[in-house]
Design a protein around this motif. Structure first.
Motif, PDB file in Angstrom:
ATOM      1  N   ILE A   6       0.864  -1.178   0.000  1.00 20.90           N
ATOM      2  CA  ILE A   6       0.000   0.000   0.000  1.00 20.90           C
ATOM      3  C   ILE A   6       0.900   1.227   0.000  1.00 20.90           C
ATOM      4  O   ILE A   6       1.713   1.409   0.903  1.00 20.90           O
ATOM      5  CB  ILE A   6      -0.955   0.001   1.211  1.00 20.90           C
ATOM      6  N   THR A   7       0.756   2.047  -1.041  1.00 25.31           N
ATOM      7  CA  THR A   7       1.593   3.225  -1.194  1.00 25.31           C
ATOM      8  C   THR A   7       0.742   4.474  -1.330  1.00 25.31           C
ATOM      9  O   THR A   7      -0.471   4.390  -1.545  1.00 25.31           O
ATOM     10  CB  THR A   7       2.553   3.060  -2.411  1.00 25.31           C
ATOM     11  N   GLY A   8       1.377   5.610  -1.182  1.00 24.77           N
ATOM     12  CA  GLY A   8       0.695   6.884  -1.310  1.00 24.77           C
ATOM     13  C   GLY A   8       1.549   7.960  -0.671  1.00 24.77           C
ATOM     14  O   GLY A   8       2.657   7.698  -0.208  1.00 24.77           O
ATOM     15  N   GLY A   9       1.046   9.159  -0.646  1.00 22.56           N
ATOM     16  CA  GLY A   9       1.767  10.288  -0.065  1.00 22.56           C
ATOM     17  C   GLY A   9       1.606  10.346   1.441  1.00 22.56           C
ATOM     18  O   GLY A   9       0.887   9.542   2.052  1.00 22.56           O
ATOM     19  N   ALA A  10       2.258  11.330   2.034  1.00 18.79           N
ATOM     20  CA  ALA A  10       2.165  11.544   3.475  1.00 18.79           C
ATOM     21  C   ALA A  10       0.729  11.874   3.867  1.00 18.79           C
ATOM     22  O   ALA A  10       0.045  12.625   3.177  1.00 18.79           O
ATOM     23  CB  ALA A  10       3.102  12.686   3.892  1.00 18.79           C
ATOM     24  N   GLU A 122       5.148   7.044  -1.427  1.00 18.71           N
ATOM     25  CA  GLU A 122       5.491   7.397  -2.797  1.00 18.71           C
ATOM     26  C   GLU A 122       6.126   8.771  -2.732  1.00 18.71           C
ATOM     27  O   GLU A 122       5.437   9.763  -2.528  1.00 18.71           O
ATOM     28  CB  GLU A 122       4.246   7.406  -3.691  1.00 18.71           C
ATOM     29  N   VAL A 123       7.445   8.815  -2.856  1.00 18.07           N
ATOM     30  CA  VAL A 123       8.166  10.074  -2.679  1.00 18.07           C
ATOM     31  C   VAL A 123       8.584  10.716  -3.996  1.00 18.07           C
ATOM     32  O   VAL A 123       9.165  11.789  -3.996  1.00 18.07           O
ATOM     33  CB  VAL A 123       9.407   9.897  -1.767  1.00 18.07           C
ATOM     34  N   GLY A 124       8.281  10.090  -5.107  1.00 14.96           N
ATOM     35  CA  GLY A 124       8.750  10.593  -6.392  1.00 14.96           C
ATOM     36  C   GLY A 124       7.768  11.448  -7.153  1.00 14.96           C
ATOM     37  O   GLY A 124       7.980  11.729  -8.324  1.00 14.96           O
ATOM     38  N   LEU A 125       6.700  11.900  -6.533  1.00 11.78           N
ATOM     39  CA  LEU A 125       5.685  12.677  -7.243  1.00 11.78           C
ATOM     40  C   LEU A 125       5.884  14.184  -7.127  1.00 11.78           C
ATOM     41  O   LEU A 125       5.192  14.939  -7.788  1.00 11.78           O
ATOM     42  CB  LEU A 125       4.285  12.323  -6.718  1.00 11.78           C
ATOM     43  N   GLY A 126       6.818  14.607  -6.285  1.00 16.98           N
ATOM     44  CA  GLY A 126       7.023  16.038  -6.053  1.00 16.98           C
ATOM     45  C   GLY A 126       8.167  16.592  -6.880  1.00 16.98           C
ATOM     46  O   GLY A 126       8.608  15.997  -7.869  1.00 16.98           O
ATOM     47  N   ILE A 127       8.675  17.710  -6.435  1.00 15.89           N
ATOM     48  CA  ILE A 127       9.784  18.351  -7.126  1.00 15.89           C
ATOM     49  C   ILE A 127      11.070  17.557  -6.919  1.00 15.89           C
ATOM     50  O   ILE A 127      11.188  16.770  -5.985  1.00 15.89           O
ATOM     51  CB  ILE A 127       9.971  19.812  -6.645  1.00 15.89           C
ATOM     52  N   PHE A 137      17.923   9.245  -1.676  1.00 10.90           N
ATOM     53  CA  PHE A 137      16.836   8.581  -0.955  1.00 10.90           C
ATOM     54  C   PHE A 137      15.609   8.418  -1.852  1.00 10.90           C
ATOM     55  O   PHE A 137      15.001   7.347  -1.903  1.00 10.90           O
ATOM     56  CB  PHE A 137      16.464   9.348   0.316  1.00 10.90           C
ATOM     57  N   ARG A 138      15.237   9.482  -2.561  1.00 10.98           N
ATOM     58  CA  ARG A 138      14.083   9.414  -3.456  1.00 10.98           C
ATOM     59  C   ARG A 138      14.272   8.305  -4.488  1.00 10.98           C
ATOM     60  O   ARG A 138      13.370   7.508  -4.735  1.00 10.98           O
ATOM     61  CB  ARG A 138      13.876  10.758  -4.154  1.00 10.98           C
TER      62      ARG A 138
END
Length: 167
Positions: A6-10, A122-127, A137-138
């Motif tokens: 299960i993934t997603g943002g903070a 999921e940390v790769g959706l931002g800048i 890390f990303r």
């Protein structure tokens, strides 16, 4: 046996969704915590998670040796690992070979008998981060998530508390 990622943002509702999925399996659920309470803010976060879950969970605190704990706890209730990205951060901080550790975890999962539900960010959706450590890390988190998703039976993406089935 089921492996669910299960993934997603903070603050997307990942942990709450994962808790619900684990409770759907028979047996007493096992909560595998990778976070360490290194400051007051993290202590408060951990306390909030514990309060929401209640007291019927078996809890294991595992900042580094995740694969070993999953093997040792196999044969009981479903396990909830919260979360893989904190585990990755712990591995990197301890200067352990995270690629080897992730590969070993992925190889062990098909041999387990009891279900495992993983939470990951999921940390790769931002800048694009402005420093090498954050970019490293990303990138590592993206690679790890791809590897675990590849062996998972199900993958969900949670946005605003709503799950979307990806696999």
């Amino acid at each position: 046996m089921a492996v669910i990622l299960i993934t997603g943002g903070a603050r997307s509702g990942k942990s709450k969704r994962a808790e619900m999925r684990v409770r759907a399996f028979p047996g007493r659920p096992v909560y595998v915590a990778t976070a360490e309470a290194l400051d007051a803010e993290m202590e408060a976060r951990i306390a909030g998670h514990r309060a929401r879950r209640g007291t019927d969970w078996i809890e294991r605190e595992v900042p580094l040796d995740l694969g070993e704990v999953l093997v040792a706890s196999d044969g009981g209730g479903a396990r909830l690992v919260d979360c893989l990205t904190l585990w990755l951060s712990n591995l990197m901080h301890a200067e352990r070979d995270w690629e080897r550790e992730v590969s070993a975890l992925a190889a062990a999962l098909p041999r387990l008998k009891s279900p495992v539900v993983f939470v990951t960010n999921e940390v790769g959706l931002g800048i694009v981060p402005d420093n090498a450590l954050a970019r490293s890390f990303r990138d590592a988190a993206g690679i790890m998530n791809q590897i675990i998703a590849g062996v998972a039976d199900e993958v969900e993406f949670v946005v605003a508390g709503l799950p979307m089935k990806l696999k």
